[in-house]
Design an enzyme around this catalytic site. Structure first.
Site, PDB file in Angstrom:
ATOM      1  NE  ARG A  15      -1.250   2.576   2.783  1.00  0.00           N
ATOM      2  CZ  ARG A  15      -0.832   3.736   3.275  1.00  0.00           C
ATOM      3  NH1 ARG A  15      -0.871   4.834   2.528  1.00  0.00           N
ATOM      4  NH2 ARG A  15      -0.331   3.824   4.505  1.00  0.00           N
ATOM      5  CG  ASP A  16       3.041   4.533   2.897  1.00  0.00           C
ATOM      6  OD1 ASP A  16       2.385   5.413   2.319  1.00  0.00           O
ATOM      7  OD2 ASP A  16       3.989   4.784   3.658  1.00  0.00           O
ATOM      8  CG  HIS A 207       4.052   4.859   8.787  1.00  0.00           C
ATOM      9  ND1 HIS A 207       3.614   3.813   7.993  1.00  0.00           N
ATOM     10  CD2 HIS A 207       4.534   5.795   7.928  1.00  0.00           C
ATOM     11  CE1 HIS A 207       3.822   4.122   6.720  1.00  0.00           C
ATOM     12  NE2 HIS A 207       4.382   5.316   6.656  1.00  0.00           N
ATOM     13  CG  HIS A 209       7.948   8.266   5.421  1.00  0.00           C
ATOM     14  ND1 HIS A 209       7.372   8.810   4.296  1.00  0.00           N
ATOM     15  CD2 HIS A 209       7.078   7.314   5.846  1.00  0.00           C
ATOM     16  CE1 HIS A 209       6.209   8.213   4.047  1.00  0.00           C
ATOM     17  NE2 HIS A 209       6.005   7.315   4.985  1.00  0.00           N
ATOM     18  CB  CYS A 240       2.196  10.629   1.848  1.00  0.00           C
ATOM     19  SG  CYS A 240       0.570  11.409   1.812  1.00  0.00           S
ATOM     20  CG  ASN A 249       7.264   4.000   3.508  1.00  0.00           C
ATOM     21  OD1 ASN A 249       6.634   4.457   4.443  1.00  0.00           O
ATOM     22  ND2 ASN A 249       6.780   3.955   2.271  1.00  0.00           N
TER      23      ASN A 249
END
Length: 310
Positions: A15-16, A207, A209, A240, A249
């Site tokens: 996903r991300d 989460h 980055h 994002c 990430n």
């Protein structure tokens, strides 16, 4: 000496990792990415996002991906949702868990979801109630908790104010996200400590980055402060699409190396009972980067190898 409690990795590359990449991959490639992660020993995987296809075309085949991976032994599939319609789609597709998003800053909140933070908190409450009625675990992530590309600094006080509103919705897990990779360990400690004063029992997830090379230091600080779950993306891909510069990430394979060498246990769900296979993850990181036509994976373990070798 007390052995540290194991932490859990949530794999977010499907996903991300993919949503910020220009190339849109076939459904079969996304399915293979999920299956490789399960085989390596990762259980909780953010499989897709139920967002508007015109806004996030990389996730347009969300239901198709879920249909292919449903029933995969050992998989707990997570779907990201932004509203009640997204939740309906996630439940219909068969997600085991959902994660909703509340942005800590109004600037990014409005650009990301077209609603300010207060409205997103109320939206989360509705999502949480609907998820409970559907029997689906519901977590919430506070995005831009360390800084906003539009509003600038986001104070710890602001994050805790948002968290109070979010906790009223009784999430199964509360996550904080450094959406644009500006956070540092001091902030991590302050925010996590503050969250613990609000609710000492809620499972905390983080989460990060690595946009400014602070992601891994933040991960270690998060564990020390009491976070039990960390997001990471195989190959270090992603970011994002609504936050300028939000690349990088933290890479699952590099994080696994760091935790292993630091003596920090990590939960594994390999069928043979062994630890998560970091080198298998690294191989997948190289593979998915090739599928995306990237010059090389941002992650380093696939290039440098394990130490000591053998």
């Amino acid at each position: 000496m007390t052995t540290p409690s194991p932490v859990e990795i949530v794999e977010v590359s499907p996903r991300d990792g993919l949503q910020n990449e220009k190339k849109i991959l076939p459904t079969a490639t996304k399915v293979e990415l999920v299956r490789r992660s399960v085989r390596a020993g990762i259980r909780r995987i953010e499989v897709t996002a139920f967002a508007r296809p015109d806004r996030v075309p990389q996730m347009a085949d969300a239901a198709e991906v879920l249909a292919e991976v449903r029933g995969t032994e050992g998989l707990s599939s997570i779907g990201l949702v932004l509203n009640r319609k997204g939740l309906e789609r996630a439940v219909e597709a068969g997600c085991d868990e959902i994660t909703a998003v509340v942005v800590a800053s109004d600037g990014l909140a409005l650009r990301n979801q077209g609603a300010d933070t207060a409205a997103q908190i109320q939206g989360w409450h509705a999502i949480a109630e609907d998820a409970r009625q559907a029997g689906v675990k519901a977590s919430v992530i506070i995005a831009a908790a360390f800084g906003c590309p539009f509003d600038g600094e986001v104070s710890t006080q602001r994050v805790l104010e948002v968290a109070r509103g979010v906790l009223d919705g009784r999430p199964d897990e509360l996550a904080i996200a450094d959406t644009i990779g500006v956070g540092v360990p001091r902030q991590v400690t302050e925010i996590v400590t503050g969250l613990r004063t609000l609710d000492a029992s809620i499972p905390l997830r983080a989460h990060f980055h690595n946009t400014r090379n602070t992601g891994y230091a933040n991960a270690i600080s998060a564990i020390a402060a009491g976070v039990s779950v960390l997001d990471a993306s195989t190959g270090g891909i992603g970011g994002c699409p609504f936050a300028p510069g939000a690349t990088g990430n933290i890479a699952t394979e590099d994080l696994l190396y760091l935790l292993d060498r630091s003596g920090q246990p990590v939960r594994s769900f390999r069928s043979d009972g062994g630890p998560i296979d970091a080198m298998a993850v690294a191989t997948t990181g190289t593979w998915i980067s090739e599928q995306l036509d990237l010059p090389q994976a941002p992650a380093m373990l696939g290039r440098a190898g394990w130490f000591p070798q053998g």
